[in-house]
Design a protein around this motif. Sequence first.
Motif, PDB file in Angstrom:
ATOM      1  N   TRP A  59     -51.515 -42.721 -29.940  1.00 64.37           N
ATOM      2  CA  TRP A  59     -50.223 -43.103 -29.382  1.00 64.37           C
ATOM      3  C   TRP A  59     -49.837 -44.564 -29.562  1.00 64.37           C
ATOM      4  O   TRP A  59     -48.668 -44.862 -29.839  1.00 64.37           O
ATOM      5  CB  TRP A  59     -50.115 -42.670 -27.924  1.00 64.37           C
ATOM      6  N   ALA A  61     -50.400 -46.506 -32.077  1.00 59.94           N
ATOM      7  CA  ALA A  61     -49.920 -46.636 -33.458  1.00 59.94           C
ATOM      8  C   ALA A  61     -48.556 -45.969 -33.630  1.00 59.94           C
ATOM      9  O   ALA A  61     -47.697 -46.466 -34.373  1.00 59.94           O
ATOM     10  CB  ALA A  61     -50.935 -46.024 -34.430  1.00 59.94           C
ATOM     11  N   ARG A  62     -48.341 -44.852 -32.934  1.00 65.63           N
ATOM     12  CA  ARG A  62     -47.038 -44.175 -33.005  1.00 65.63           C
ATOM     13  C   ARG A  62     -45.951 -45.046 -32.382  1.00 65.63           C
ATOM     14  O   ARG A  62     -44.822 -45.084 -32.868  1.00 65.63           O
ATOM     15  CB  ARG A  62     -47.102 -42.821 -32.307  1.00 65.63           C
ATOM     16  N   GLU A  63     -46.301 -45.734 -31.305  1.00 67.19           N
ATOM     17  CA  GLU A  63     -45.332 -46.643 -30.690  1.00 67.19           C
ATOM     18  C   GLU A  63     -44.988 -47.772 -31.661  1.00 67.19           C
ATOM     19  O   GLU A  63     -43.813 -48.095 -31.860  1.00 67.19           O
ATOM     20  CB  GLU A  63     -45.900 -47.213 -29.389  1.00 67.19           C
ATOM     21  N   ASP A  64     -45.997 -48.356 -32.281  1.00 65.55           N
ATOM     22  CA  ASP A  64     -45.775 -49.452 -33.232  1.00 65.55           C
ATOM     23  C   ASP A  64     -44.984 -49.006 -34.451  1.00 65.55           C
ATOM     24  O   ASP A  64     -44.188 -49.776 -34.997  1.00 65.55           O
ATOM     25  CB  ASP A  64     -47.114 -50.050 -33.689  1.00 65.55           C
ATOM     26  N   ALA A  65     -45.192 -47.763 -34.879  1.00 65.57           N
ATOM     27  CA  ALA A  65     -44.512 -47.249 -36.075  1.00 65.57           C
ATOM     28  C   ALA A  65     -43.019 -47.032 -35.837  1.00 65.57           C
ATOM     29  O   ALA A  65     -42.239 -47.032 -36.788  1.00 65.57           O
ATOM     30  CB  ALA A  65     -45.167 -45.952 -36.543  1.00 65.57           C
ATOM     31  N   GLY A  66     -42.632 -46.821 -34.592  1.00 67.10           N
ATOM     32  CA  GLY A  66     -41.214 -46.670 -34.285  1.00 67.10           C
ATOM     33  C   GLY A  66     -40.577 -45.382 -34.766  1.00 67.10           C
ATOM     34  O   GLY A  66     -39.368 -45.315 -34.913  1.00 67.10           O
ATOM     35  N   GLY A  67     -41.359 -44.343 -34.992  1.00 64.23           N
ATOM     36  CA  GLY A  67     -40.824 -43.064 -35.455  1.00 64.23           C
ATOM     37  C   GLY A  67     -40.133 -42.300 -34.338  1.00 64.23           C
ATOM     38  O   GLY A  67     -39.847 -42.835 -33.260  1.00 64.23           O
ATOM     39  N   ALA A  70     -41.684 -42.432 -30.885  1.00 64.11           N
ATOM     40  CA  ALA A  70     -41.984 -43.769 -30.366  1.00 64.11           C
ATOM     41  C   ALA A  70     -41.627 -43.903 -28.887  1.00 64.11           C
ATOM     42  O   ALA A  70     -42.328 -44.597 -28.137  1.00 64.11           O
ATOM     43  CB  ALA A  70     -41.273 -44.834 -31.186  1.00 64.11           C
TER      44      ALA A  70
END
Length: 186
Positions: A59, A61-67, A70
């Motif tokens: 999670w 990394a998903r937040e950082d990725a902004g997809g 996010a």
Amino acid sequence: MRKITAGLFIAADGVVESPEQWHFPYFNDEMGAAVGAQLAAADTVLLGRVTYDTFADAWPAREDAGGEDAAMAKALGDARKIVVSNAELEFTWRNSEQLKGDLVEAVTALKQEDGGPIGMSGSVSVVRALLAAGLLDELHLFVHPIAVGRGIRLFDETAAPIPLKLLGNTVFTTGVLHTVYGPAGE
């Protein structure tokens, strides 16, 4: 008193182990909304160590990725995360802490604290213990139309009966049945 809700992916034969191996073909927007709503309502998330490790690996990394997920990742990151483990833990994901003391006593005290709902995802052994202790207010089962055949089931053969009442159910277009159970009461 704070309410505890738990969500589990479960196969038609009761298997809850390793849903990442059989769950994803059935995931769609309907399920995403239901799972998201159950967790997003919580300001505290209670997790077993294995589930926490899986979440903490994904999670942030998903937040950082902004997809597209996010917002959910940020909500999970911002939530207070309490991890159940007998081993001493160190955390890298923000707002994480370890539950101290006896599980039932500590969760009983947690329910008495000020705050909103407490959400759970996965964490089968913790869900079992809280159900047996009468501390779980809602059990969200996402029953998948697949028989996995082997693996850990939600309840083992030594479990004492736990009467439940159906609070609601929805059938998703993928054939997944979302059932919500609560304690049956006296």
